[in-house]
Design a protein around this motif. Structure first.
Motif, PDB file in Angstrom:
ATOM      1  N   ASN A   4       0.835  -1.203   0.000  1.00 30.03           N
ATOM      2  CA  ASN A   4       0.000   0.000   0.000  1.00 30.03           C
ATOM      3  C   ASN A   4       0.872   1.256   0.000  1.00 30.03           C
ATOM      4  O   ASN A   4       0.612   2.201  -0.749  1.00 30.03           O
ATOM      5  N   LEU A   5       1.903   1.294   0.820  1.00 34.65           N
ATOM      6  CA  LEU A   5       2.798   2.448   0.862  1.00 34.65           C
ATOM      7  C   LEU A   5       3.495   2.667  -0.490  1.00 34.65           C
ATOM      8  O   LEU A   5       3.655   3.803  -0.940  1.00 34.65           O
ATOM      9  N   HIS A   6       3.890   1.574  -1.127  1.00 36.00           N
ATOM     10  CA  HIS A   6       4.562   1.660  -2.421  1.00 36.00           C
ATOM     11  C   HIS A   6       3.651   2.310  -3.462  1.00 36.00           C
ATOM     12  O   HIS A   6       4.074   3.195  -4.213  1.00 36.00           O
ATOM     13  N   TYR A   7       2.380   1.869  -3.513  1.00 35.03           N
ATOM     14  CA  TYR A   7       1.470   2.351  -4.550  1.00 35.03           C
ATOM     15  C   TYR A   7       0.768   3.659  -4.186  1.00 35.03           C
ATOM     16  O   TYR A   7       0.076   4.233  -5.022  1.00 35.03           O
ATOM     17  N   LEU A   8       0.979   4.158  -2.998  1.00 39.98           N
ATOM     18  CA  LEU A   8       0.479   5.496  -2.672  1.00 39.98           C
ATOM     19  C   LEU A   8       1.258   6.568  -3.445  1.00 39.98           C
ATOM     20  O   LEU A   8       0.770   7.669  -3.651  1.00 39.98           O
ATOM     21  N   LYS A  80       9.235  -6.909  -6.266  1.00 36.61           N
ATOM     22  CA  LYS A  80       9.423  -7.229  -4.848  1.00 36.61           C
ATOM     23  C   LYS A  80       8.159  -7.752  -4.176  1.00 36.61           C
ATOM     24  O   LYS A  80       8.226  -8.299  -3.078  1.00 36.61           O
ATOM     25  N   PHE A  81       6.996  -7.637  -4.833  1.00 37.85           N
ATOM     26  CA  PHE A  81       5.743  -8.137  -4.261  1.00 37.85           C
ATOM     27  C   PHE A  81       5.240  -9.410  -4.942  1.00 37.85           C
ATOM     28  O   PHE A  81       4.256  -9.996  -4.505  1.00 37.85           O
ATOM     29  N   LYS A  82       5.920  -9.852  -5.985  1.00 33.95           N
ATOM     30  CA  LYS A  82       5.446 -11.004  -6.756  1.00 33.95           C
ATOM     31  C   LYS A  82       5.692 -12.348  -6.083  1.00 33.95           C
ATOM     32  O   LYS A  82       4.891 -13.265  -6.216  1.00 33.95           O
ATOM     33  N   ASP A  83       6.803 -12.499  -5.383  1.00 29.25           N
ATOM     34  CA  ASP A  83       7.173 -13.811  -4.843  1.00 29.25           C
ATOM     35  C   ASP A  83       6.508 -14.152  -3.521  1.00 29.25           C
ATOM     36  O   ASP A  83       6.539 -15.305  -3.091  1.00 29.25           O
ATOM     37  N   PHE A  84       5.922 -13.162  -2.860  1.00 24.41           N
ATOM     38  CA  PHE A  84       5.256 -13.408  -1.583  1.00 24.41           C
ATOM     39  C   PHE A  84       4.019 -14.273  -1.839  1.00 24.41           C
ATOM     40  O   PHE A  84       3.210 -13.965  -2.704  1.00 24.41           O
ATOM     41  N   PRO A  85       3.851 -15.391  -1.118  1.00 28.93           N
ATOM     42  CA  PRO A  85       2.726 -16.291  -1.391  1.00 28.93           C
ATOM     43  C   PRO A  85       1.373 -15.616  -1.147  1.00 28.93           C
ATOM     44  O   PRO A  85       1.244 -14.743  -0.293  1.00 28.93           O
TER      45      PRO A  85
END
Length: 127
Positions: A4-8, A80-85
């Motif tokens: 959320n912080l990244h896409y703000l 960086k958010f793709k590999d998180f299950p």
């Protein structure tokens, strides 16, 4: 939270295009940015209509399925958010039905099972 912080930051808004079924993307839902996977998508040969395409998404960390999402509301998911299950999983108990044979469980039964699961997670220190 990090997603959320990244896409703000508007500089991180890269529209996802072209679109394919199964693509992982980011979608703003209920005032938070969430990871989503494209489930349904109409055949599109005219790439000039990027805003007009309506598709169906599954929010992979919540489990909700969202219909009629406009294609210009989807952003590229940063590496960086793709590999998180995925945090939402679909669980079915074979042969278990609500007591009254209805199709859905009543709120009390649902809350009881949620409490059982949450207490087991806390007890076993699962994340």
């Amino acid at each position: 939270m990090q997603l959320n912080l990244h896409y703000l930051k508007q500089k991180n808004w890269n529209l996802l295009w072209p679109l394919h079924i199964g693509d992982l993307c980011v979608y703003k839902y209920a005032d938070t940015y969430q990871r989503a996977r494209i489930l349904e998508l109409p055949d599109v040969s005219n790439t000039a209509i990027i805003k007009a395409i309506k598709l169906t998404l599954k929010l992979i960390d919540e489990g909700s399925i969202i219909s009629s999402v406009k294609s210009d509301e989807l952003y590229v998911c940063a590496d960086k958010f793709k590999d998180f299950p995925a945090q939402a999983i679909n669980i079915r108990l074979t042969g278990v039905v609500p007591f009254d044979n209805e199709r859905t469980w009543d709120t009390k039964a649902t809350k009881t099972v949620q409490q059982w699961i949450m207490s087991d997670i806390k007890k076993n220190e699962c994340v």
